[in-house]
Write a protein that holds these residues in place. Structure first.
Motif, mmCIF file in Angstrom:
data_model
loop_
_atom_site.group_PDB
_atom_site.id
_atom_site.type_symbol
_atom_site.label_atom_id
_atom_site.label_comp_id
_atom_site.label_asym_id
_atom_site.label_seq_id
_atom_site.Cartn_x
_atom_site.Cartn_y
_atom_site.Cartn_z
ATOM 1 N N LEU A 95 28.693 19.410 -18.596
ATOM 2 C CA LEU A 95 28.914 20.254 -19.839
ATOM 3 C C LEU A 95 30.401 20.715 -20.052
ATOM 4 O O LEU A 95 31.289 20.746 -19.097
ATOM 5 C CB LEU A 95 28.442 21.730 -19.634
ATOM 6 N N TYR A 96 31.119 20.841 -21.384
ATOM 7 C CA TYR A 96 32.277 20.873 -21.624
ATOM 8 C C TYR A 96 32.130 22.378 -22.587
ATOM 9 O O TYR A 96 30.939 23.029 -22.549
ATOM 10 C CB TYR A 96 32.695 20.054 -22.426
ATOM 11 N N GLN A 97 33.400 22.794 -22.810
ATOM 12 C CA GLN A 97 33.603 23.979 -23.633
ATOM 13 C C GLN A 97 32.430 24.125 -24.857
ATOM 14 O O GLN A 97 31.694 24.966 -25.147
ATOM 15 C CB GLN A 97 34.906 24.508 -24.091
ATOM 16 N N ASP A 98 32.484 23.258 -25.661
ATOM 17 C CA ASP A 98 31.841 23.050 -26.736
ATOM 18 C C ASP A 98 30.767 22.003 -27.238
ATOM 19 O O ASP A 98 30.279 21.561 -28.172
ATOM 20 C CB ASP A 98 32.550 23.355 -28.100
ATOM 21 N N SER A 99 30.402 21.141 -25.999
ATOM 22 C CA SER A 99 29.669 20.024 -25.995
ATOM 23 C C SER A 99 29.201 19.587 -24.781
ATOM 24 O O SER A 99 29.322 20.543 -23.882
ATOM 25 C CB SER A 99 30.498 19.000 -26.527
ATOM 26 N N PHE A 100 28.354 18.427 -24.693
ATOM 27 C CA PHE A 100 27.792 17.954 -23.450
ATOM 28 C C PHE A 100 27.796 16.544 -23.411
ATOM 29 O O PHE A 100 27.744 15.977 -24.507
ATOM 30 C CB PHE A 100 26.321 18.846 -23.210
ATOM 31 N N ALA A 101 27.650 16.056 -22.152
ATOM 32 C CA ALA A 101 27.416 14.590 -22.055
ATOM 33 C C ALA A 101 26.304 14.320 -21.193
ATOM 34 O O ALA A 101 25.890 14.950 -20.222
ATOM 35 C CB ALA A 101 28.658 13.993 -21.334
ATOM 36 N N ILE A 102 25.506 13.226 -21.572
ATOM 37 C CA ILE A 102 23.948 12.983 -20.695
ATOM 38 C C ILE A 102 24.500 11.586 -20.173
ATOM 39 O O ILE A 102 24.851 10.558 -20.846
ATOM 40 C CB ILE A 102 23.274 13.078 -21.744
ATOM 41 N N TYR A 103 24.031 11.504 -18.923
ATOM 42 C CA TYR A 103 24.210 10.060 -18.264
ATOM 43 C C TYR A 103 22.812 9.575 -17.612
ATOM 44 O O TYR A 103 22.064 10.537 -17.135
ATOM 45 C CB TYR A 103 25.051 10.097 -17.154
ATOM 46 N N TYR A 104 22.641 8.323 -17.760
ATOM 47 C CA TYR A 104 21.304 8.069 -16.934
ATOM 48 C C TYR A 104 21.658 6.862 -16.475
ATOM 49 O O TYR A 104 22.205 5.627 -16.942
ATOM 50 C CB TYR A 104 20.245 7.528 -17.981
ATOM 51 N N LYS A 105 21.345 6.669 -14.942
ATOM 52 C CA LYS A 105 21.453 5.574 -14.212
ATOM 53 C C LYS A 105 23.315 5.206 -14.442
ATOM 54 O O LYS A 105 23.518 3.979 -14.123
ATOM 55 C CB LYS A 105 20.831 4.488 -14.362
ATOM 56 N N GLY A 106 24.043 6.253 -14.388
ATOM 57 C CA GLY A 106 25.366 6.298 -14.303
ATOM 58 C C GLY A 106 26.003 5.380 -15.774
ATOM 59 O O GLY A 106 27.164 5.560 -15.935
ATOM 60 N N ARG A 107 25.007 5.408 -16.641
ATOM 61 C CA ARG A 107 25.402 5.156 -18.106
ATOM 62 C C ARG A 107 25.467 6.385 -19.076
ATOM 63 O O ARG A 107 24.565 6.977 -19.096
ATOM 64 C CB ARG A 107 24.838 3.771 -18.481
ATOM 65 N N LYS A 108 26.404 6.528 -19.804
ATOM 66 C CA LYS A 108 26.303 7.823 -20.596
ATOM 67 C C LYS A 108 25.623 7.193 -21.964
ATOM 68 O O LYS A 108 25.634 6.197 -22.701
ATOM 69 C CB LYS A 108 27.995 7.616 -21.116
ATOM 70 N N ILE A 109 24.694 8.282 -22.296
ATOM 71 C CA ILE A 109 23.852 8.303 -23.575
ATOM 72 C C ILE A 109 24.744 8.851 -24.737
ATOM 73 O O ILE A 109 24.808 10.117 -24.675
ATOM 74 C CB ILE A 109 22.604 8.920 -23.322
ATOM 75 N N PRO A 110 25.143 8.191 -25.630
ATOM 76 C CA PRO A 110 26.110 8.742 -26.625
ATOM 77 C C PRO A 110 25.145 9.509 -27.388
ATOM 78 O O PRO A 110 24.024 8.941 -27.812
ATOM 79 C CB PRO A 110 26.697 7.588 -27.592
ATOM 80 N N THR A 111 25.336 10.902 -27.739
ATOM 81 C CA THR A 111 24.193 11.909 -28.445
ATOM 82 C C THR A 111 25.108 12.405 -29.608
ATOM 83 O O THR A 111 26.352 12.420 -29.620
ATOM 84 C CB THR A 111 23.925 12.835 -27.489
#
Length: 203
Positions: free
Chosen positions: A6-22
């Motif tokens: 989590l960031y101040q106004d966004s989030f990042a999602i990872y699966y098996k160490g790989r980032k899922i761009p959303t």
């Protein structure tokens, strides 16, 4: 395993160490992605002389009514506006999504909104022909996809709606199966109580 940052106004999602761009398309003042195109849809309906239209989603229909300043109304017997919606998505939303593709090697297409799915597939084929298209068949089928997946909405600590959670399942499937390393995943809905739901709950 899915992890989140989590960031101040966004989030990042990872699966098996790989980032899922959303791309979170539901983050509009009306909490629905159709707001991105509603003014254009309202203008086209006025030009076509359509005062009654039909839409399967009451939240989206209400936003179109507001954009029309109530000169157009949702009705079960109203005009089919799928072609207008597809045109609107193609001209006014698909480019915003495609702008995120430099960091992706695939695009998850949520099939729940068929006009949006068709617009995304068309724009992707035109502007990023090397992009792998993956149909997330939650709520229907998608045209012109390289791969199809029948997802189930996954559990997530984020307040995402079922279409978004299903799209994430498709993204994790694509990574797990080696179909893609970074599948761009549009998130269409959030899990929240909105005005028309409150009205139905209190009536």
């Amino acid at each position: 395993m899915i992890t989140y940052q989590l960031y101040q106004d966004s989030f990042a999602i990872y699966y098996k160490g790989r980032k899922i761009p959303t791309i979170a398309l539901y983050t509009t003042p009306t909490l629905h992605y159709i707001q991105h195109v509603a003014p254009y849809v309202a203008k086209r309906l006025a030009e076509m002389g359509i005062t009654e239209f039909r839409h399967s989603n009451p939240h989206a229909a209400r936003i179109i009514e507001i954009a029309c300043n109530w000169h157009c109304r949702q009705s079960p017997t109203g005009a089919d506006i799928d072609k207008v919606l597809e045109e609107a998505y193609y001209n006014h939303l698909a480019d915003r999504i495609m702008a995120q593709t430099p960091s992706a090697d695939a695009l998850v297409i949520p099939c729940a909104d068929k006009p949006l799915a068709r617009a995304l597939a068309k724009r992707a084929r035109e502007h990023a022909p090397d992009l792998t298209l993956i149909a997330s068949r939650y709520g229907g089928d998608c045209p012109q996809a390289d791969y199809t997946h029948d997802p189930q909405p996954i559990d997530t600590p984020l307040p995402l709606g079922p279409t978004s959670r299903a799209a994430l399942h498709t993204a994790t499937w694509a990574i797990g199966e080696g179909v893609a390393e970074a599948p761009l995943t549009p998130l269409l809905d959030a899990d929240c109580v909105i005005a028309h739901q409150r009205e139905s709950q209190t009536s």
